[in-house]
Structures are given as C-alpha cells and as structure tokens.
Scaffold this motif. Sequence first.
Motif, PDB file in Angstrom:
ATOM      1  N   SER A  33       0.849  -1.194   0.000  1.00 19.45           N
ATOM      2  CA  SER A  33       0.000   0.000   0.000  1.00 19.45           C
ATOM      3  C   SER A  33       0.887   1.246   0.000  1.00 19.45           C
ATOM      4  O   SER A  33       2.113   1.157   0.071  1.00 19.45           O
ATOM      5  N   ARG A  40      -5.009  -4.231   2.087  1.00 16.24           N
ATOM      6  CA  ARG A  40      -6.167  -4.868   2.722  1.00 16.24           C
ATOM      7  C   ARG A  40      -7.017  -5.556   1.671  1.00 16.24           C
ATOM      8  O   ARG A  40      -7.079  -5.132   0.526  1.00 16.24           O
ATOM      9  N   ARG A  41      -7.688  -6.620   2.073  1.00 19.56           N
ATOM     10  CA  ARG A  41      -8.468  -7.426   1.146  1.00 19.56           C
ATOM     11  C   ARG A  41      -9.504  -6.583   0.379  1.00 19.56           C
ATOM     12  O   ARG A  41      -9.698  -6.761  -0.809  1.00 19.56           O
ATOM     13  N   GLY A  42     -10.148  -5.652   1.053  1.00 25.52           N
ATOM     14  CA  GLY A  42     -11.179  -4.836   0.399  1.00 25.52           C
ATOM     15  C   GLY A  42     -10.632  -3.909  -0.673  1.00 25.52           C
ATOM     16  O   GLY A  42     -11.352  -3.516  -1.590  1.00 25.52           O
ATOM     17  N   TRP A  44      -7.930  -4.669  -2.592  1.00 28.06           N
ATOM     18  CA  TRP A  44      -7.149  -5.419  -3.566  1.00 28.06           C
ATOM     19  C   TRP A  44      -7.711  -5.303  -4.978  1.00 28.06           C
ATOM     20  O   TRP A  44      -6.951  -5.172  -5.942  1.00 28.06           O
ATOM     21  N   TRP A  48      -5.438  -4.260  -8.138  1.00 25.95           N
ATOM     22  CA  TRP A  48      -5.226  -5.165  -9.267  1.00 25.95           C
ATOM     23  C   TRP A  48      -5.746  -4.553 -10.565  1.00 25.95           C
ATOM     24  O   TRP A  48      -5.086  -4.654 -11.599  1.00 25.95           O
TER      25      TRP A  48
END
Length: 87
Positions: A33, A40-42, A44, A48
Amino acid sequence: MGAGRFPALRVKTEDRTDPRRPRMRTARLVFPSKLRVAVRRGAWAHTWSRAMRVAGETLAERHEQARAAWVPGGQAAGKRADPYRGT
C-alpha cells in the motif's frame, strides 16, 4: 521489468496458517500500500485493476511499435500476413 526496478518490499506480517498459534514473519510484497504495508483485502480489487490497466496500456503501445516496424519489412503487397503464424 526486473527485480532491480520493482523489488519486492520486505514487511513483518501476521502468519495465521495455524490459527491457534499466530506468529509474525517476514513477507515480500509486490503490491504494498502507500503506507508500505500489506494491501487490505477490500482494496485489492482496485489495486489489481489499476495494475492491469497500466500493463494493458504498455502492452498496446509496444504492440503498435512492433507492428509498425514489422509491416514495411515483412508483409507482401496486397497480402495480409498473420503475425502469429509468420505467414
């Protein structure tokens, strides 16, 4: 795109492989980050999609350059050659 240009960032992160015994370990992050920690997963999907867009733009630009160099030298007059088959 070599490792020297985009080195993986080493960070300490929690390893939850065994949920009963979590531990800290060093991980190498290719996509850290802005704060240089794990994404954080949210967030990603956004990270991407941005990487894919930039890669696609670069690939399209390089393809146009390669095609511009190939067409004058390798294509017969009036015949459309297939660049993937070489014919």
